[in-house]
Structures are given as C-alpha cells and as structure tokens.
Design an enzyme around this catalytic site. Sequence first.
Site, PDB file in Angstrom:
ATOM      1  N   GLU A   1      11.406   2.508 -20.678  1.00 51.38           N
ATOM      2  CA  GLU A   1      10.035   2.633 -21.173  1.00 51.38           C
ATOM      3  C   GLU A   1       9.788   1.825 -22.450  1.00 51.38           C
ATOM      4  OE1 GLU A   1       9.021   7.042 -19.335  1.00 51.38           O
ATOM      5  OE2 GLU A   1      10.149   6.932 -21.182  1.00 51.38           O
TER       6      GLU A   1
ATOM      7  N   ASP B   1       4.754   8.731  -9.754  1.00 47.84           N
ATOM      8  CA  ASP B   1       4.936   9.604  -8.582  1.00 47.84           C
ATOM      9  C   ASP B   1       3.830  10.651  -8.577  1.00 47.84           C
ATOM     10  OD1 ASP B   1       7.109  10.574 -10.843  1.00 47.84           O
ATOM     11  OD2 ASP B   1       6.007  12.232  -9.946  1.00 47.84           O
TER      12      ASP B   1
ATOM     13  N   GLY C   1       4.056  12.055 -13.630  1.00 47.77           N
ATOM     14  CA  GLY C   1       3.663  12.431 -12.277  1.00 47.77           C
ATOM     15  C   GLY C   1       2.176  12.761 -12.244  1.00 47.77           C
TER      16      GLY C   1
ATOM     17  N   MET D   1       7.523  14.919 -19.752  1.00 48.76           N
ATOM     18  CA  MET D   1       8.478  15.831 -20.398  1.00 48.76           C
ATOM     19  C   MET D   1       8.546  15.690 -21.926  1.00 48.76           C
ATOM     20  SD  MET D   1      11.390  15.542 -17.401  1.00 48.76           S
ATOM     21  CE  MET D   1      12.403  16.889 -17.959  1.00 48.76           C
ATOM     22  N   GLU D   2       7.622  14.953 -22.528  1.00 44.97           N
ATOM     23  CA  GLU D   2       7.693  14.749 -23.986  1.00 44.97           C
ATOM     24  C   GLU D   2       6.352  14.827 -24.708  1.00 44.97           C
ATOM     25  OE1 GLU D   2       8.854  12.246 -21.881  1.00 44.97           O
ATOM     26  OE2 GLU D   2      10.905  13.000 -21.834  1.00 44.97           O
TER      27      GLU D   2
END
Length: 230
Positions: free
Chosen positions: A11, A198, A77, A174-175
Amino acid sequence: MIGIIGAMDQEVHILKAEMDVEKIERKASMEFFVGKLQGRDVVIVKCGVGKVNAAVCTQIMADCYQVEAVINTGVAGSLRAEINIGDIVVSTDALQHDMDARGFGYEPGEIPLMGKKTFEADKRLRRLIVETCRKVNPEIGVFEGRVVSGDQFISDGAVKERLVSMFDPYCTEMEGAAIAQAAWLNHIPFVIIRAISDKADGSAQMDYAEFEAKAIQHTVRLLEAVVPAL
Ligand code: ADE
C-alpha cells in the site's frame, strides 16, 4: 508535514520509492520515511495490519512529526452493491465495528465513556481528494461514505450483512477507524482513502489476491496528484 499511513508494504512502497527520502527513523518497530513527495513534506509509514498498529503509528506521527494531517491509504472490502472492485471510497467518518459494549447498554460501535462512536473526516481534505480523484481516475467510481474498521478480514456474506444493517457503511478494513480516533484525540485532521479489492463476502479471499495490486494503483495515482495541493 503530512502523515501517510498504509497497513502493508504493497500500500505504500510505490509512494516511498517516489519520495525524496531525507531520513528513515525506526520507532515502535515501524520505519518512518521522512522527506518530500511531489515537493511536499511528508512522513510515510507501513504500520502493519490492525487497529493497534494503526493507533500506535498515528500517535507517533502526532508526537514526533507534528503532522498537520493524517491520510490513511490502502484497500478495503466493499459493503455496497454499487461500489465495485477498483472503485475508491473516501471517508465521511469512521467507526470501529468490533467495539461492542451493548452488554453495558451502549450502542453498537459506541466507545464506552467517550460518548462517541464515529469520527468525522476533515471536510476540506475530503473535497480536495474527491475532486482530484475524478480528474486522475476518471474510469472508476469515487464514493464518499462511512468506513468501518475491525480486527477482522470480512469474508462471509452473513457477517457482511450484519455490518451493513448495523452501521450503514460503504467499505470495511482493519485500520482506518483506529487512525481516526487517534487523530481525533490529538486534534489532527484525517481522511481515509480506500480502493476496493473485494466484496467482503465468500469471494473476498480470491478477489483480494487478484485485485489488490490494481486497486492500489488507483490510490497511488490519487495521492501523487493530491499531495502537492494539500
Ligand atoms: N481489506 C481489504 N478487504 C478487506 C475485507 N474484506 N475485510 C477487512 N479488511 C479488508
């Protein structure tokens, strides 16, 4: 100085490669790349996956680099049918979907004793990023909405539906919400930019592997264009 945080090497490595690095400092097992990107003072870090890594990294950016804004970049996602793989979501606000003190009478996502469950992204940053994205990535969709974060890779349709019905989110990762909370605690403007890798359902693992790199190209192109204007 602008802080740019990505969870994984993929990333941020292109941005790091493009910057003029003045120094690299190691703190909390993370490498802080300090220098100039497109002429702008930046500090770029791979923080690692998950909310704890993200929060620690943001606090270091506040304490050691006095960043005037934090940008979180990466993949996510999709939680909406109209947001497709490759599209970009720019956060309006962020929430931790795994913060759950309902047993004490709090709302889902509400942080006990803080009176808060969402953290607002900076409006000026958001606007600039969305306008720039439409110019440099005209082939993809750019959406503004809620980002929900948790220490979970969402790859199950039923879990996805639960998040959708509880939080009205646009994407999950997730962050972002941990960075948002740490930035808020330090009075630093933030924004999250996520390219969709996704659909956070049964096909997420396969799609993620296939589309991660392509999705990241869109955030890289966007950041290269937006950083000089910040
Ligand atoms: N990052 C990219 N896709 C994700 C997903 N489905 N869940 C959590 N984090 C993600």
